[in-house]
Scaffold this motif. Sequence first.
Motif, PDB file in Angstrom:
ATOM      1  N   GLY A 149       2.284   9.567   3.522  1.00 55.75           N
ATOM      2  CA  GLY A 149       1.150   9.278   4.401  1.00 55.75           C
ATOM      3  C   GLY A 149       1.243  10.032   5.543  1.00 55.75           C
ATOM      4  N   ARG A 150       0.295   9.985   6.544  1.00 56.15           N
ATOM      5  CA  ARG A 150      -1.449   8.415   6.097  1.00 56.15           C
ATOM      6  C   ARG A 150      -1.890   8.814   4.670  1.00 56.15           C
ATOM      7  NH1 ARG A 150      -6.141   6.023   7.184  1.00 56.15           N
ATOM      8  NH2 ARG A 150      -6.297   4.042   8.838  1.00 56.15           N
ATOM      9  N   GLY A 151      -1.898   7.845   3.679  1.00 63.23           N
ATOM     10  CA  GLY A 151      -2.797   7.214   3.014  1.00 63.23           C
ATOM     11  C   GLY A 151      -2.427   6.599   1.998  1.00 63.23           C
ATOM     12  N   VAL A 152      -2.953   6.341   1.011  1.00 66.46           N
ATOM     13  CA  VAL A 152      -3.256   4.814   0.632  1.00 66.46           C
ATOM     14  C   VAL A 152      -2.016   4.262  -1.037  1.00 66.46           C
ATOM     15  CG1 VAL A 152      -4.624   3.530  -1.367  1.00 66.46           C
ATOM     16  CG2 VAL A 152      -5.718   4.402   0.629  1.00 66.46           C
ATOM     17  N   SER A 153      -1.428   3.337  -1.255  1.00 65.04           N
ATOM     18  CA  SER A 153      -0.016   3.723  -1.747  1.00 65.04           C
ATOM     19  C   SER A 153      -0.902   2.372  -3.084  1.00 65.04           C
ATOM     20  CB  SER A 153       1.048   3.413  -1.077  1.00 65.04           C
ATOM     21  OG  SER A 153       1.959   2.459  -2.156  1.00 65.04           O
ATOM     22  N   GLN A 154      -0.405   3.456  -4.336  1.00 63.50           N
ATOM     23  CA  GLN A 154      -1.019   2.717  -5.640  1.00 63.50           C
ATOM     24  C   GLN A 154       0.073   1.608  -5.291  1.00 63.50           C
ATOM     25  OE1 GLN A 154      -3.818   4.266  -7.673  1.00 63.50           O
ATOM     26  NE2 GLN A 154      -4.190   5.024  -5.360  1.00 63.50           N
ATOM     27  N   GLY A 155       0.913   1.839  -5.725  1.00 65.33           N
ATOM     28  CA  GLY A 155       1.340   0.664  -6.025  1.00 65.33           C
ATOM     29  C   GLY A 155       2.375  -0.415  -4.873  1.00 65.33           C
ATOM     30  N   HIS A 156       0.898  -0.326  -3.474  1.00 66.96           N
ATOM     31  CA  HIS A 156       1.396  -1.578  -2.475  1.00 66.96           C
ATOM     32  C   HIS A 156      -0.244  -1.924  -2.696  1.00 66.96           C
ATOM     33  CE1 HIS A 156       5.257   0.879  -1.230  1.00 66.96           C
ATOM     34  NE2 HIS A 156       5.253  -0.115  -0.351  1.00 66.96           N
ATOM     35  N   SER A 157      -1.362  -1.283  -3.023  1.00 65.84           N
ATOM     36  CA  SER A 157      -2.812  -2.000  -3.267  1.00 65.84           C
ATOM     37  C   SER A 157      -2.433  -2.606  -4.475  1.00 65.84           C
ATOM     38  CB  SER A 157      -3.193  -0.573  -3.145  1.00 65.84           C
ATOM     39  OG  SER A 157      -3.517   0.096  -2.196  1.00 65.84           O
ATOM     40  N   ASP A 158      -1.378  -1.692  -5.121  1.00 71.48           N
ATOM     41  CA  ASP A 158      -1.629  -3.382  -6.298  1.00 71.48           C
ATOM     42  C   ASP A 158      -0.936  -4.728  -6.157  1.00 71.48           C
ATOM     43  OD1 ASP A 158      -1.621  -3.539  -9.418  1.00 71.48           O
ATOM     44  OD2 ASP A 158       0.256  -3.538  -9.028  1.00 71.48           O
ATOM     45  N   ALA A 159       0.040  -4.585  -5.579  1.00 76.41           N
ATOM     46  CA  ALA A 159       1.074  -5.554  -5.178  1.00 76.41           C
ATOM     47  C   ALA A 159       0.097  -6.341  -4.784  1.00 76.41           C
ATOM     48  CB  ALA A 159       2.430  -5.266  -4.376  1.00 76.41           C
ATOM     49  N   ILE A 160      -0.484  -6.171  -2.991  1.00 84.39           N
ATOM     50  CA  ILE A 160      -1.369  -6.534  -2.872  1.00 84.39           C
ATOM     51  C   ILE A 160      -3.126  -7.067  -3.541  1.00 84.39           C
ATOM     52  CG2 ILE A 160      -3.077  -7.258  -0.952  1.00 84.39           C
ATOM     53  CD1 ILE A 160      -2.052  -4.862   0.457  1.00 84.39           C
ATOM     54  N   ARG A 161      -3.019  -6.956  -3.855  1.00 86.36           N
ATOM     55  CA  ARG A 161      -3.917  -7.185  -4.993  1.00 86.36           C
ATOM     56  C   ARG A 161      -3.892  -8.280  -6.166  1.00 86.36           C
ATOM     57  NH1 ARG A 161      -6.174  -2.020  -5.098  1.00 86.36           N
ATOM     58  NH2 ARG A 161      -5.368  -1.031  -6.352  1.00 86.36           N
ATOM     59  N   ARG A 162      -2.238  -8.374  -6.089  1.00 88.26           N
ATOM     60  CA  ARG A 162      -1.777  -9.408  -7.486  1.00 88.26           C
ATOM     61  C   ARG A 162      -1.572 -10.786  -6.152  1.00 88.26           C
ATOM     62  NH1 ARG A 162      -0.532  -6.871 -12.801  1.00 88.26           N
ATOM     63  NH2 ARG A 162      -1.165  -5.403 -12.755  1.00 88.26           N
ATOM     64  N   VAL A 163      -1.647 -10.932  -4.784  1.00 86.40           N
ATOM     65  CA  VAL A 163      -1.998 -12.192  -3.885  1.00 86.40           C
ATOM     66  C   VAL A 163      -2.466 -12.907  -5.206  1.00 86.40           C
ATOM     67  CG1 VAL A 163      -1.158 -12.577  -2.099  1.00 86.40           C
ATOM     68  CG2 VAL A 163      -0.124 -10.471  -2.289  1.00 86.40           C
ATOM     69  N   GLU A 164      -2.339 -14.420  -4.638  1.00 87.15           N
ATOM     70  CA  GLU A 164      -3.239 -15.475  -5.127  1.00 87.15           C
ATOM     71  C   GLU A 164      -4.316 -14.995  -3.926  1.00 87.15           C
ATOM     72  OE1 GLU A 164      -3.722 -20.329  -5.667  1.00 87.15           O
ATOM     73  OE2 GLU A 164      -1.774 -19.121  -5.124  1.00 87.15           O
ATOM     74  N   GLY A 165      -5.216 -15.123  -3.743  1.00 87.22           N
ATOM     75  CA  GLY A 165      -6.307 -15.326  -3.635  1.00 87.22           C
ATOM     76  C   GLY A 165      -7.776 -13.443  -2.601  1.00 87.22           C
ATOM     77  N   VAL A 166      -7.114 -13.323  -3.188  1.00 89.39           N
ATOM     78  CA  VAL A 166      -7.330 -11.895  -2.833  1.00 89.39           C
ATOM     79  C   VAL A 166      -8.017 -10.999  -4.348  1.00 89.39           C
ATOM     80  CG1 VAL A 166      -6.471  -9.106  -2.703  1.00 89.39           C
ATOM     81  CG2 VAL A 166      -4.950 -11.546  -1.703  1.00 89.39           C
ATOM     82  N   LYS A 167      -9.141 -10.456  -3.556  1.00 87.92           N
ATOM     83  CA  LYS A 167     -10.045  -9.987  -4.471  1.00 87.92           C
ATOM     84  C   LYS A 167     -10.478  -9.032  -4.299  1.00 87.92           C
ATOM     85  CE  LYS A 167     -15.190  -9.938  -5.496  1.00 87.92           C
ATOM     86  NZ  LYS A 167     -16.793 -10.050  -4.721  1.00 87.92           N
ATOM     87  N   ASN A 168      -9.845  -7.908  -3.327  1.00 93.02           N
ATOM     88  CA  ASN A 168      -9.985  -6.483  -3.425  1.00 93.02           C
ATOM     89  C   ASN A 168      -8.436  -5.829  -1.934  1.00 93.02           C
ATOM     90  OD1 ASN A 168      -9.545  -3.692  -4.373  1.00 93.02           O
ATOM     91  ND2 ASN A 168     -11.705  -3.669  -4.512  1.00 93.02           N
ATOM     92  N   ALA A 169      -8.149  -5.277  -2.816  1.00 86.91           N
ATOM     93  CA  ALA A 169      -7.573  -4.871  -1.395  1.00 86.91           C
ATOM     94  C   ALA A 169      -6.690  -3.345  -1.664  1.00 86.91           C
ATOM     95  CB  ALA A 169      -6.289  -5.819  -1.418  1.00 86.91           C
ATOM     96  N   ILE A 170      -6.618  -2.325   0.601  1.00 85.18           N
ATOM     97  CA  ILE A 170      -6.019  -1.217  -0.201  1.00 85.18           C
ATOM     98  C   ILE A 170      -5.152  -1.563   1.019  1.00 85.18           C
ATOM     99  CG2 ILE A 170      -7.302   0.064   1.795  1.00 85.18           C
ATOM    100  CD1 ILE A 170      -7.101   1.382  -1.873  1.00 85.18           C
ATOM    101  N   GLN A 171      -3.713   0.091   0.368  1.00 88.61           N
ATOM    102  CA  GLN A 171      -2.460  -0.229   1.155  1.00 88.61           C
ATOM    103  C   GLN A 171      -2.326   1.263   2.402  1.00 88.61           C
ATOM    104  OE1 GLN A 171       0.936   0.490   0.806  1.00 88.61           O
ATOM    105  NE2 GLN A 171       0.687   0.557   3.293  1.00 88.61           N
ATOM    106  N   TYR A 172      -2.825   1.758   3.488  1.00 88.97           N
ATOM    107  CA  TYR A 172      -2.173   3.008   4.087  1.00 88.97           C
ATOM    108  C   TYR A 172      -0.476   3.140   4.827  1.00 88.97           C
ATOM    109  CZ  TYR A 172      -7.190   3.711   3.621  1.00 88.97           C
ATOM    110  OH  TYR A 172      -8.459   3.955   3.454  1.00 88.97           O
TER     111      TYR A 172
END
Length: 329
Positions: A149-172
């Motif tokens: 980083g500092r940057g966007v992690s594709q895998g971690h962002s995808d993992a957040i988006r799989r959490v119930e109740g999450v519509k969209n997300a990005i992770q740095y």
Amino acid sequence: MQKIRVGIVGYGNIGRGVEAAISAAEDMELVAVFTRRDPKSVTTRSGAKLVHMDEIASYRGAVDVMVLCGGSATDLPVQGPQIAALFNTVDSFDTHAKIPEYLQSVDAAARQAGTLSIVSVGWDPGLFSIMRAIGGSVLPDGNDYTFWGRGVSQGHSDAIRRVEGVKNAIQYTVPIEQACERVRAGENPALTTRQKHVRECYVVAQEGADRARIEHDIVTMPNYFADYDTTVHFITEQELHEKHSRMPHGGFVFRTGKTGFTGEENRHVIEYALKLDSNPEFTGSILAAYARAAVRLSREGVSGGKTVFDIPLTALSPLGRDELIKNLL
């Protein structure tokens, strides 16, 4: 020249990155993009044909290698072995702790089918893994340090988006600068995971979702966030689009070590750095190079599950071996 015929499985950010890389490669052609969505609802940037995943098996013989662009959390553990039983494959599975078991499952399917599958291809795991291996080979008396980083992690962002109740997300992923400087100065500090990085999550919650439960599910997620100081920010969809639509990333690999006889040691620092405007496009370019290698090695009779450690540089490059030696050695 017989072009390498490529299929892309999944048309998210990484899928589009692979598409861009193939369009720039003179020795490759994109046969089709395979998606779980209605193909009529999607348009590719290059005009490539879209095909539903249910029809993928019918492309045996028409595609030399499938590039799997699904997420590591839930897609690739299922798709990797399934598609390796039909095609040569390349993927970017990036859950480091689970790579050995994932490789084993893909290897079993590929060996039985006589196909070749290269797993965990990208810049980390991938290029950074190679640099860590080289550093440890050259300076065996030393230490490895990796900062992302500092940057966007594709895998971690995808993992957040799989959490119930999450519509969209990005992770740095954000390196702790003081830790980087200590390594660069040759201090050889003993750093815990938590002392090297922090993680910042920007989350768009679904209407009525329990935000406290979403935050808890994220910060306690094993293999992704549990070992880090993680901050969760809830924002609007518009704010996510306006402020977090680009996907930069990068990082550093260090190998510090010493050579010489006792009492006469010389100390050394190896540093390899990446600064990326687009994480998915750079990852897509790496995947395309390893797709080339997968086909070349498969034509030589190589099969089974492989990693970046198993692939010779001459198989990756569009240049021939003689040209590489003449121009780059």
